[in-house]
Design a protein around this motif. Structure first.
Motif, short mmCIF file in Angstrom:
data_model
loop_
_atom_site.label_atom_id
_atom_site.label_comp_id
_atom_site.label_asym_id
_atom_site.label_seq_id
_atom_site.Cartn_x
_atom_site.Cartn_y
_atom_site.Cartn_z
N ALA A 147 0.85 -1.20 0.00
CA ALA A 147 0.00 0.00 0.00
C ALA A 147 0.87 1.24 0.00
O ALA A 147 2.11 1.17 -0.03
N ASP A 148 0.22 2.40 0.03
CA ASP A 148 0.98 3.64 0.05
C ASP A 148 1.43 4.01 1.46
O ASP A 148 1.78 5.16 1.70
N ASP A 149 1.42 3.06 2.39
CA ASP A 149 2.05 3.27 3.69
C ASP A 149 3.49 2.77 3.69
O ASP A 149 4.10 2.66 4.75
N PHE A 150 4.01 2.44 2.50
CA PHE A 150 5.39 2.01 2.33
C PHE A 150 5.65 0.64 2.97
O PHE A 150 6.80 0.29 3.21
N CYS A 151 4.63 -0.11 3.27
CA CYS A 151 4.80 -1.40 3.93
C CYS A 151 4.34 -2.54 3.02
O CYS A 151 3.39 -2.38 2.24
N VAL A 152 5.00 -3.67 3.16
CA VAL A 152 4.59 -4.91 2.50
C VAL A 152 4.20 -5.89 3.60
O VAL A 152 4.97 -6.10 4.54
N TYR A 153 3.00 -6.45 3.49
CA TYR A 153 2.52 -7.39 4.50
C TYR A 153 2.43 -8.79 3.88
O TYR A 153 1.97 -8.96 2.75
N ARG A 154 2.87 -9.75 4.65
CA ARG A 154 2.65 -11.17 4.31
C ARG A 154 1.68 -11.72 5.35
O ARG A 154 1.98 -11.82 6.52
N TRP A 155 0.45 -12.04 4.91
CA TRP A 155 -0.60 -12.40 5.85
C TRP A 155 -1.30 -13.68 5.40
O TRP A 155 -1.23 -14.08 4.24
N LEU A 156 -1.92 -14.29 6.36
CA LEU A 156 -2.63 -15.55 6.11
C LEU A 156 -4.13 -15.28 6.02
O LEU A 156 -4.71 -14.64 6.91
N ALA A 157 -4.72 -15.73 4.96
CA ALA A 157 -6.15 -15.45 4.73
C ALA A 157 -7.02 -16.08 5.81
O ALA A 157 -7.98 -15.47 6.30
N SER A 158 -6.67 -17.28 6.23
CA SER A 158 -7.54 -17.98 7.17
C SER A 158 -7.48 -17.40 8.58
O SER A 158 -8.30 -17.77 9.42
N MET A 159 -6.51 -16.53 8.86
CA MET A 159 -6.37 -15.98 10.20
C MET A 159 -7.05 -14.63 10.36
O MET A 159 -6.94 -14.00 11.41
N GLN A 160 -7.78 -14.17 9.34
CA GLN A 160 -8.40 -12.87 9.43
C GLN A 160 -9.72 -12.95 10.19
O GLN A 160 -10.46 -13.93 10.09
N ASN A 161 -9.99 -11.89 10.93
CA ASN A 161 -11.19 -11.83 11.75
C ASN A 161 -12.40 -11.31 10.98
O ASN A 161 -13.53 -11.40 11.47
N HIS A 162 -12.17 -10.71 9.83
CA HIS A 162 -13.26 -10.10 9.06
C HIS A 162 -13.40 -10.85 7.76
O HIS A 162 -12.43 -11.36 7.18
#
Length: 1449
Positions: free
Chosen positions: A688-703
Motif C-alpha cells: 500500500a501507500d504506507d510504504f509497507c509490504v505485508y505477508r498475511w494468512l487469509a484464514s487468520m483474518q477476523n473479518h
C-alpha cells in the motif's frame, strides 16, 4: 508458520543525526517517515530457522510530519520509554509496550533537528532546532528550560554519560560547543576545527583521559591555536574525551579538560567494487560514529560508500583503521550509512546495527570485524507491482513507486511495474515512471538492458505473450517465442523484442486497425493481460470497455461493456483448475468499486466472424467502497480471487459463489497491489501507500468482508486525516487518463494509476535527485502525493489506542490553511476583444437577432444583390462586433471601437496590438508618441514602416525617455540613430560623465577635443567634491600630468604626497616633484617615520642637502630619546639602523652616518654636499614656527657646522666658521635649557622620587602647585625641598655646563629687544587712545562732557621701561628717543647672533638661582654670582624685578 503477519517496513529516514536506537533485550527502533517501527532482533524474534532474526513488533504512530529524532531511555527500569521529535514541531514520549503517547510538548517554534534522552538523568530529554534553540524537558516534573546558545543550525546533540549537566552540540557550520545546562546553558568549551556539518558526536565510554595514550603535548593540525575562548575549567570537565564526525571527511578527538583537539582522523578513499574513488570529486558523505562501551581505544565510523571502519586510537601517528568485511562482496552497505547503534540480544550477544541509504538494516560485530549476512530489507517506496517468479525458484520481486529498484545495476530507476519471464529463470522485465522498459538478469551483476523505444508517460503494465506481426513474421529461429508487451500512461501498447531491445518497438494499434478494418479512433488502453495459453489477449480501456483479441493477427473477438470507468486490473483464471471451463474466466476491476467476472467460453469456442458485445457479467463481486487497484487468482484454488482496493483492505472472494471470504485490514493506507504466494495456499502479499509490504494468512483474518457504512467512513477519515504534503516540483504527476471519471464511492475522480504516479518520496528525499547531487543534506518536501502514516499491527490486528497525557506543555500552532484550487489556477489572459466578447454573451433573443442581421448583410453583399436598407445598415453599425463575420471595412470599425475601449480602460498596449493587426504601424507610432506611450517593442517594429519613420521614432522615444529621466537609455537610442555627439552631450549635461566618456572613447576619434573636454570637466567636478584620486585619473586621461600631481597632493597626507611626487617624476616635472617629495618628508617627520622620510627625499636628486639635514635631525632626536626615561620614549618612531648605532662624540657619529649612508667622504663629495646645503633655503624661525619647519632650520645651520668641523678636508679651507658656530651654540644652549627645566621640575614635582636628576631617601606628601604656561613669567616654586632630597651627579654635571647659558652678549641683545618691544607697544597704545578721543569728541560736540587728554590717558596706559617704577607718563619725544637708541644698539650686534635664537638668559639665571636655594652646594658660587650680576644689570622690566625681589627675600 506463525499466525502474525510478516512485515517489510519502510526504509529508515535519511539525513538524521539520531534516527535509530536500541535497548538491551533485542528491541530496536528506527524512524521511517512519520512513524517509528519497533523490531525485535535475535532469538526473541521468533523466526523460523534459516530466516533473518528480525520481526516487526509494532509501530508508533502519531506525528504528522517526518520523524527527525528517536531515542530510547537507557535506564534499566525505563526501557519501555522512548522519545521522538518531528518536523511538525512536537516532541513525544512513548510507551513501547502500549504503543501510546505518555506525554508531549510543542515548545519549539522551528523544525527540530536533534534529540537525545540523557543517559544520566532518568527524565531528561534534550532537543534542539534549526534556529539554535535548545529545550531541556524533565518528564516527571513536567518542567522545561529554554536555552539559546548560538544563532546557528543545530545538526546533532548528545548528553554526557559521565555528568548529568553536560551536553555537546554540533552545528551546521562545523562548530562544536559543550554547555552546562545547570548554569543556564553556559558554554564550557567552544571547539573549532571542523569546517562543515557535524553529523555525529560520541562521548568516550570511560571517564578520564588515561584511557588513551595520547601525548599531552601532541597537537593536531590546528591544536596549536586554542579553540576560541576557553572558560575556566570546572572539575566536571576534566578527564573526558569527545569524538565528532563531520562532512569535511574528518573525525576529531577532543580533550574536554584542555578544550582543544588532540587527534584528527582523515577518512581514507577506499577502492569500491567496480572502480576507485577519485579524491578530487566531492563524494556524498554522512559520517556517523560509535564509541564501543568499555573499549575507549577503538572507534567505529562510517565511510564514503557504505563501508564501516574500526579505528585504533592507540596508534595516533599511524591513524590505523580496519575495514569491516573487507573481502566479503555484498556484506557491506552499498551506500552511505546514517546511524550506528549497539544492541544486546536476549542471549547476550552484542551487535551493531546500521541503517543506510541502501534501505537495509544490517547487523555487525565489532569484535569479529564482520557484517553478518542477516539483514532487514526495507521498502523503497509505494509497492506498485509485486511479482512471484513462475519458474518455481521461490524468488519474488516488487516495484517501488518513488523508490529505486535494481540495486545490482547502474543506473538506478524508479520502477513502477515488474513481470517475470514465464520460462526463462531470472529474467525480470521492468517499467519505470519515465517510460523506460527493460530487462534485468537477477543472476548476473550486469546492468539492465533498456529498450530504445520509450513511452511518453509512466509504464503501468507489462505482460509476456506470443509475438504478433510484424515481429511474428520470419522463421522459427529468427523470432522469440515470447515478446514483451508494455502499456503506458499515454494509452499505447508497445511490443518489444527481448532478443533485440535496441531495435524499434511496434505499436499494436496499427495491427488492430488493419486486421479489423477500424476507421474510428481507438480507445485509450490502460491495461493488458494475456490468457495463460497465449491465444487470447484482453485490453482494458479508459472508457471502461474490455476488448478481447485473438492471435496471431489480433482479430477482435468480443467487447465487454460492463464498466463505465477506467479499467485498472484484468486477471485470467489459471489453466490448471479442476474444471477446464474456469480457464475462460476473466476478472476485471475499475474505478468503480465493483469487480466483474466474465466467462468467455462460448465466445472462444464459437470463434464468431464478427465481434460480440457482452453486457452481462458471469459473476459480480460487490463489497469494496473505493476503486479496485489489483486482482489475483489463487493458483491453489478454483475460483478464488483476492482484490486490493483504495478502501484500505484486501478481500478474498469465492468468485463462483459470489461470496466474500476473508478481509485483511492491516494496512494504514490505500492498497495498490496484491499477489498470491505461489508456494503457500493461505499466504498473500499486499502493498500500500504506507510504504509497507505485508505477508498475511487469509484464514487468520477476523473479518470476512470490507467495512461498510460507518466503518467505511472511519477508514476514509483515517486516510484523509494524514497530512497533505507539497507536490514534487521537478516533475508533474503523469495522468494515465486525460479525462476525469466519476464514481459513487466518493473521491474517485482520479485513477489509481494517476494517484500512484504522484507517489510520495521516501524519507523526505528523492533518491533520484540525490544521485545527481553532490551535497547530500538538503531534504526536499517529504512527499509528492497524498502522504500516509501507517503502522504494523499486532497479532490481533487491532490498533492500540493512543492516549495523550494532560501534561502537554504547549500546543502547536495550527498550520496555515491551504490555498483553494481557484487561487492556484493560472490567471486567465486578458481578452483582446472584450467588447465583442461581452456582446456575444447577451440574451438568446439578441444573439438570434445577430444571426438574422448577419445573414441579411451577407445576402446583400453578393454580386447583383440589392443594397442594404437603412434599418439593416443601422443594425450593422450598432452591432459592430459582427464586423468579425462581414467585410474588412466593418472589421476596421470593430477594431477602432475596441481600441478606443482599451485606451479608456488604461491598456494602451492592447490598443497598439490591435492597430498592428490592422496594419497601421505609422499611425500606432504617432499616437503613442503623442500620448508619451512609445515602447521598445514599438520602436523595434518601426523599420517595417521605413527608415525615415524609424529615425523619427527613435528621436521621439529618446525625448520621451528624457522626460521620464531615463537619460542613459535615451542616449543609447540616439546612438542607434548614429547621433554620437548628441548622445555624449545628453549624458554630460546630466552628469553621466563615466558613461559619456565610454561612449566618446568608443565612437569618436582619439584626438577629438570633446573627449579631452569631458575629462577636464569631470576632473574639476571630482576635485571640487574631494575625490582627488579619481580626479587625477581624469587629468591623466586628458594628458595633463601636472594637474594630476597637483590634485593628488591636495589630500596632504604622506601617501598622497609621495604618489604625487612619483607621478610628477614620471611626467618630467622635476621642480614639482622635488617640492612634493619635501612636503611628504615633512609630513613623515611629524610621525617620526625617518625611514619613509628619507625614501621620499630620495625620489629626487636635488634633495641631497635635505637628506643630510634630515639625517642630522634623526641622530639628534635619537640622542634626545636615549636620555629620556623608558616610559617617556616614543613607540611609533621608525629609525634607520645607522641611527641607533651611535657611539662616541656626536660630531663623529654624524660624519660616520653621512659617510656610510650618503657617501660624503672625498673632498669633492664634501664640497658638493656643502654646496647643496648652502643651496637649501629655509625661512627664519620664530617662536611661533611649527616643529616640522623649525627643526630642519636648526639642523640645516648645524649641518654646515658639522660638515666644516667633521671633515678634515674642509676644516682649514672653507674660511671663518663663525656663522655655523653660532648655530651650533644655539642648539647646544637650547639642549642645556631643556635639561635645566627638567631638573627644576623634578625638584618641584609633588612627592619627588628617585630618578635621573634627583635622589630621594623617602617620599613625603606635598601641596600640588600649578606650573605657569609661560616659563618667562612662571613663579619659582617656593616649596622647601623634601627631606633626604639631593641631586644626582648627572644633574650636577648639567648645572656646571649651564654657565654657557650666561652669555652677556645674548643678555644684552635680549634686553634691547625687550626695550624695543615695550616702546613699540606703548606707541601703539598712544595711537589707539588718540584715535578714540577724536571719535568721542566728534560724537559729543554739543555736550559738556570732559574728555581726557592725551597726557591723562598716558597715566592709564603702560609706561616706558625707563619710567615704569614711577609710573610717570611718557611723552612722544622721549618714547621716540628711547626707540632710536635701542635700534642703534640692535644694529651693532653681529648677524650670526641675531639669526639664531637663544634661550632667555635672565630666565635661566632665575631658575639656576632657585635650584641653588633648594639644593645648597649643588651650584658653584661663581656661577651663582654671575647669574646675580646679569639679573642686576639687565632686569629692567617689572616681571623680572618681581622675581628678583622674591629670590632676595
Amino acid at each position: 508458520m506463525g499466525q502474525e503477519p510478516r512485515t517489510l517496513p519502510p526504509s529508515p529516514n535519511w539525513y538524521c543525526g539520531r534516527c535509530s536506537d536500541a535497548v538491551p533485550g533485542g528491541l530496536f527502533g528506527f524512524a521511517a517517515r512519520t512513524s517509528v517501527f519497533l523490531v525485535r532482533v535475535g532469538p526473541g524474534a521468533g523466526t523460523t530457522p534459516g530466516t533473518p532474526p528480525f520481526r516487526v513488533v509494532g509501530e508508533l504512530v502519531g506525528h504528522t510530519e517526518r520523524v527527525s529524532g528517536f531515542s530510547f531511555s537507557h535506564h534499566p527500569d525505563q526501557y519501555n520509554l522512548c522519545a521522538t521529535s518531528s518536523d511538525d514541531g512536537t516532541v513525544k514520549i512513548w510507551d513501547v509496550e502500549t504503543k501510546s503517547v505518555v506525554t508531549e510538548h510543542a515548545l519549539h517554534q522551528h523544525t527540530i533537528s536533534a534529540l537525545h534522552w540523557s543517559p544520566r538523568v532518568k527524565d531528561l530529554i534534550v532537543s534542539g532546532d534549526e534556529k539554535g534553540v535548545v529545550f531541556c524537558y524533565w518528564l516527571n516534573r513536567n518542567d522545561s528550560q529554554h536555552l539559546f546558545i548560538e544563532p546557528r543550525t543545530i545538526f546533532c546533540l548528545t548528553c554526557s554519560p559521565h555528568h548529568e549537566d553536560l551536553v555537546a552540540i554540533g552545528y551546521k557550520d562545523g562548530m562544536v560547543v559543550i554547555i552546562d545546562i545547570s548554569k543556564k546553558g553556559e558554554v564550557t568549551h567552544r571547539l573549532r576545527g571542523h569546517d562543515d556539518e557535524i553529523h555525529s558526536i560520541a562521548w568516550c565510554p570511560l571517564p578520564g583521559e588515561d584511557c588513551l595514550s595520547i601525548n599531552q603535548e601532541e597537537d593536531s593540525e590546528e591544536s596549536a591555536v586554542p579553540n576560541g575562548k576557553v572558560i575556566a575549567e570546572a572539575p566536571v570537565t576534566k578527564g573526558c574525551y569527545l569524538a565528532t564526525g563531520s562532512k569535511d571527511q574528518t573525525i576529531r578527538i577532543w580533550s574536554c579538560s584542555r578544550g582543544r583537539g588532540v587527534m584528527v582522523l582523515k577518512l581514507p578513499f577506499l577502492k569500491r567494487r567496480g572502480g576507485g574513488v577519485d579524491p578530487t570529486v566531492k563524494e556524498r558523505l554522512w559520517l556517523t560514529l560509535y564509541w564501543p562501551k568499555n573499549q575507549p581505544t577503538q572507534l567505529v565510523s562510517s565511510c564514503f560508500g557504505g563501508e564501516m571502519l574500526l579505528w585504533d586510537l592507540t596508534q595516533s601517528w599511524r591513524r590505523k583503521y580496519t575495514l569491516f568485511s573487507p573481502s566479503a562482496d555484498g556484506q557491506n552497505h552499498s551506500r552511505i550509512v546514517f546511524s550506528l547503534c549497539p544492541l544486546q540480544t536476549e542471549d547476550g550477544k552484542h551487535l551493531l546495527l546500521s541503517t543506510s541509504m541502501d534501505r537495509d538494516v544490517r547487523t555487525a560485530s565489532h569484535h569479529a570485524l564482520l557484517l553478518h549476512h542477516p539483514r532487514l530489507p526495507c521498502a523503497e517506496g509505494l509497492l506498485s507491482s509485486p511479482s512471484a517468479e513462475p519458474s518455481g525458484a521461490g524468488s519474488a520481486a516488487a516495484g517501488w513507486a518513488g523508490g529505486r529498484g535494481l540495486r545490482g545495476g547502474s543506473p538506478r530507476f524508479c520502477l513502477w511495474t515488474l513481470c517475470w519471464h514465464p520460462n526463462k529463470e531470472g529474467c525480470l522485465a521492468f517499467g519505470t515512471d519515465d517510460g523506460k522498459v527493460g530487462l534485468y538478469d537477477t543472476y548476473s551483476s550486469k546492468p539492465p538492458q533498456i529498450s530504445s523505444t520509450y513511452h511518453k508517460k509512466t509504464v503501468y503494465t507489462l505482460a509476456w505473450g506470443p509475438p504478433v506481426p510484424p515481429m511474428s513474421l520470419g522463421g522459427e529461429g529468427d523470432r522469440p517465442s515470447l515478446t514483451l508487451y508494455s502499456c503506458g500512461g499515454e494509452g499505447i501498447v508497445l511490443q518489444h523484442n527481448p532478443w533485440k531491445l535496441s531495435g524499434e518497438a511496434f505499436d499494436i494499434n496499427k495491427l488492430i486497425r488493419d486486421t479489423n478494418s477500424i476507421k474510428y479512433k481507438l480507445p485509450v488502453h490502460t491495461e493488458i493481460s494475456w490468457k495463460a495459453d497465449g491465444r487470447v489477449m484482453a485490453l482494458g480501456n479508459e472508457d471502461g470497455s474490455i476488448e478481447v483479441f485473438q492471435v496471431p493477427n489480433l482479430r477482435l473477438l468480443c467487447t465487454i461493456q460492463q464498466h463505465h470507468k477506467l479499467v485498472n486490473a484484468i486477471a485470467w483464471h489459471h489453466e490448471h483448475g479442476s474444471q477446464p471451463e474456469l480457464s475462460c474466466l476473466v476478472a476485471s476491476g475499475s474505478n468503480n468499486a465493483v469487480i466483474y467476472v466474465h466467462s468467455l467460453k462460448a465466445v472462444l469456442e464459437s470463434n464468431p466472424e464478427s465481434p460480440v458485445t457482452i453486457t452481462e457479467p458471469y459473476r459480480t463481486l460487490s463489497g469494496h467502497t473505493a476503486k479496485i487497484t489489483g486482482l489475483a487468482w489463487s493458483p491453489h484454488h478454483d475460483g478464488r480471487l483476492v482484490s486490493a482496493s483504495y478502501d484500505g483492505t484486501a478481500q478474498v472472494w469465492d468468485a463462483l459463489r459470489e461470496e466474500p471470504l476473508y478481509n485483511f485490514r492491516g494496512h494504514r493506507g490505500r492498497l495498490l497491489c496484491v499477489a498470491w504466494s505461489p508456494l503457500d495456499p493461505d499466504c498473500i502479499y499486499s502493498g500500500a501507500d504506507d510504504f509497507c509490504v505485508y505477508r498475511w494468512l487469509a484464514s487468520m483474518q477476523n473479518h470476512s468482508r470490507p467495512p461498510q457504512g460507518k466503518k467505511s467512513i472511519e477508514l476514509e477519515k483515517k486516510r484523509l486525516s494524514q497530512p497533505k504534503q507539497k507536490p514534487k516540483k521537478k516533475k508533474k504527476p503523469t495522468s494515465r487518463a486525460p479525462l476525469k471519471q466519476e464514481s459513487p464511492g466518493g473521491n474517485e475522480d482520479e485513477s489509481p494509476k494517476e494517484s500512484e504516479k504522484g507517489a510520495p518520496l521516501e524519507n523526505g528525499v528523492s533518491d533520484q535527485d540525490q544521485d545527481c547531487e553532490d551535497d547530500a543534506r538538503e531534504p526536499e518536501p517529504p512527499f509528492s502525493g497524498e502522504p500516509v502514516i501507517y503502522t504494523v499491527l499486532s497479532s490481533g490486528f487491532e490498533k492500540s489506542k493512543i492516549t495523550i497525557n494532560n501534561k502537554v506543555t504547549a500546543l502547536k500552532k495550527e498550520s496555515p490553511k491551504e490555498k483553494t484550487e481557484a487561487l492556484i489556477k493560472k490567471r486567465k489572459a486578458r481578452s483582446m476583444l472584450p467588447l465583442s466578447t461581452s456582446l456575444d454573451h447577451r440574451s438568446k433573443e439578441e444573439l438570434h437577432r445577430d444571426c438574422l442581421v448577419l445573414a441579411t448583410a451577407q445576402t446583400h453583399a453578393k454580386p447583383n444583390a440589392q443594397k442594404l436598407n437603412e434599418d439593416v445598415s443601422a443594425d450593422l453599425e450598432e452591432r459592430f462586433h459582427l464586423g468579425l463575420f462581414t467585410d474588412r471595412a466593418s472589421l476596421y470599425r470593430m477594431i477602432e471601437t475596441e481600441g478606443k475601449g482599451h485606451l479608456e480602460n488604461g491598456h494602451p498596449e492592447l490598443f497598439h496590438q490591435l492597430m498592428l493587426w490592422k496594419g497601421d504601424l505609422k499611425g500606432v507610432l504617432q499616437t503613442a508618441a503623442e500620448r508619451g506611450e512609445l515602447t521598445d517593442n514599438l520602436v523595434a517594429m518601426a523599420p517595417v514602416a521605413g527608415y525615415q519613420v524609424w529615425l523619427w521614432a527613435v528621436e521621439a522615444f529618446a525625448k520621451q525617455l528624457c522626460l521620464q529621466e531615463q537619460h542613459v537609455k535615451a542616449a543609447s537610442y540616439l546612438l542607434y540613430a548614429h547621433k554620437v555627439y548628441e548622445a555624449v552631450e545628453l549624458l554630460r549635461c546630466h552628469h553621466f560623465y563615466r558613461e559619456a566618456i565610454a561612449v566618446a572613447k568608443a565612437r569618436l576619434r582619439p584626438e577629438d577635443p570633446v573627449l579631452k573636454d569631458l575629462y577636464l570637466s569631470w576632473g574639476s567636478i571630482l576635485e571640487r567634491d574631494g575625490h582627488y584620486a579619481l580626479a587625477a585619473k581624469c587629468y591623466l586621461g586628458a594628458t595633463s600630468a601636472y594637474d594630476a600631481a597637483k590634485v593628488l597632493a591636495k589630500k596632504g597626507d604622506a601617501t598622497s604626497l609621495r604618489t604625487a611626487a612619483e607621478l610628477a617624476t614620471i611626467a618630467g616635472e622635476s621642480e614639482l616633484s622635488a617640492s612634493l617629495a619635501l612636503r611628504c618628508a615633512q609630513e613623515l617627520l611629524l610621525a617620526k617615520n625617518w625611514v619613509a622620510a628619507q625614501d621620499a627625499l630620495g625620489l629626487h636628486d636635488s634633495l641631497q642637502g635635505q637628506r643630510l639635514v634630515f639625517c642630522l635631525l634623526e641622530l639628534l632626536c635619537w640622542r634626545l630619546e636615549e636620555k629620556q626615561p623608558a616610559e617617556g620614549r616614543s613607540c611609533s618612531a621608525v629609525h634607520h639602523a645607522w641611527a641607533t648605532r651611535t657611539q662616541g662624540p656626536f660630531v663623529q657619529t654624524v660624519m660616520t652616518a653621512w659617510r656610510g649612508a650618503f657617501r660624503v667622504d672625498s673632498p669633492e663629495q664634501c664640497r658638493d654636499a656643502l654646496q647643496k646645503l648652502q643651496d637649501v633655503k629655509y625661512p627664519s624661525a620664530t617662536s611661533n614656527t611649527p616643529f616640522r619647519q623649525a627643526a630642519p632650520v636648526y639642523c640645516h645651520g648645524n649641518a654646515n657646522t658639522f660638515l666644516r668641523l667633521g671633515c678634515d678636508h674642509l676644516r682649514d679651507k672653507l674660511g671663518d666658521p663663525s656663522p655655523a658656530t653660532a648655530a651650533l651654540k644655539s642648539l647646544e644652549a637650547f639642549f642645556l635649557y631643556g635639561r635645566l627645566y627638567e631638573i627644576w621640575w623634578s625638584l618641584s614635582r609633588p612627592g619627588p622620587e628617585s630618578g635621573v636628576w634627583v635622589r630621594a631617601a623617602h617620599s613625603t606628601p606635598s601641596v600640588e602647585q600649578n606650573l605657569p604656561e609661560d616659563s618667562a613669567q612662571a613663579e619659582a616654586p617656593s616649596r622647601p625641598p623634601s627631606p633626604g632630597l639631593s641631586l644626582t651627579e648627572e644633574s650636577k654635571h648639567v648645572l656646571s655646563a649651564c654657565q654657557r647659558l650666561f652669555s652677556e652678549q645674548h643678555a644684552s641683545l635680549q634686553s634691547t629687544q625687550r626695550t624695543i618691544a615695550g616702546a613699540q607697544e606703548t606707541l601703539a597704545e598712544m595711537i589707539r587712545q588718540h584715535q578714540k578721543s577724536q571719535l568721542c569728541k566728534a560724537a559729543a560736540s554739543d555736550s559738556n562732557s570732559n574728555e581726557p587728554s592725551v597726557a591723562e590717558q598716558a597715566h592709564s596706559r603702560p609706561s616706558s621701561p625707563c619710567k615704569e617704577e614711577k609710573n610717570e607718563p611718557v611723552s612722544l619725544l622721549e618714547l621716540t628717543k628711547t626707540l632710536t637708541e635701542a635700534n642703534e644698539r640692535m644694529a651693532k650686534f653681529p648677524e650670526s647672533i641675531k639669526a639664531w635664537l637663544f634661550p632667555d638668559v635672565l630666565e635661566c639665571c632665575l631658575i639656576l638661582l632657585h635650584i641653588g636655594s633648594q639644593c645648597p652646594g649643588s651650584v658653584n658660587q661663581e656661577t651663582l654670582q654671575q647669574a646675580q650680576e646679569l639679573l642686576q644689570k639687565y632686569s629692567h622690566t617689572r616681571a623680572y624685578k618681581r622675581y628678583c625681589q622674591t629670590l632676595r627675600t
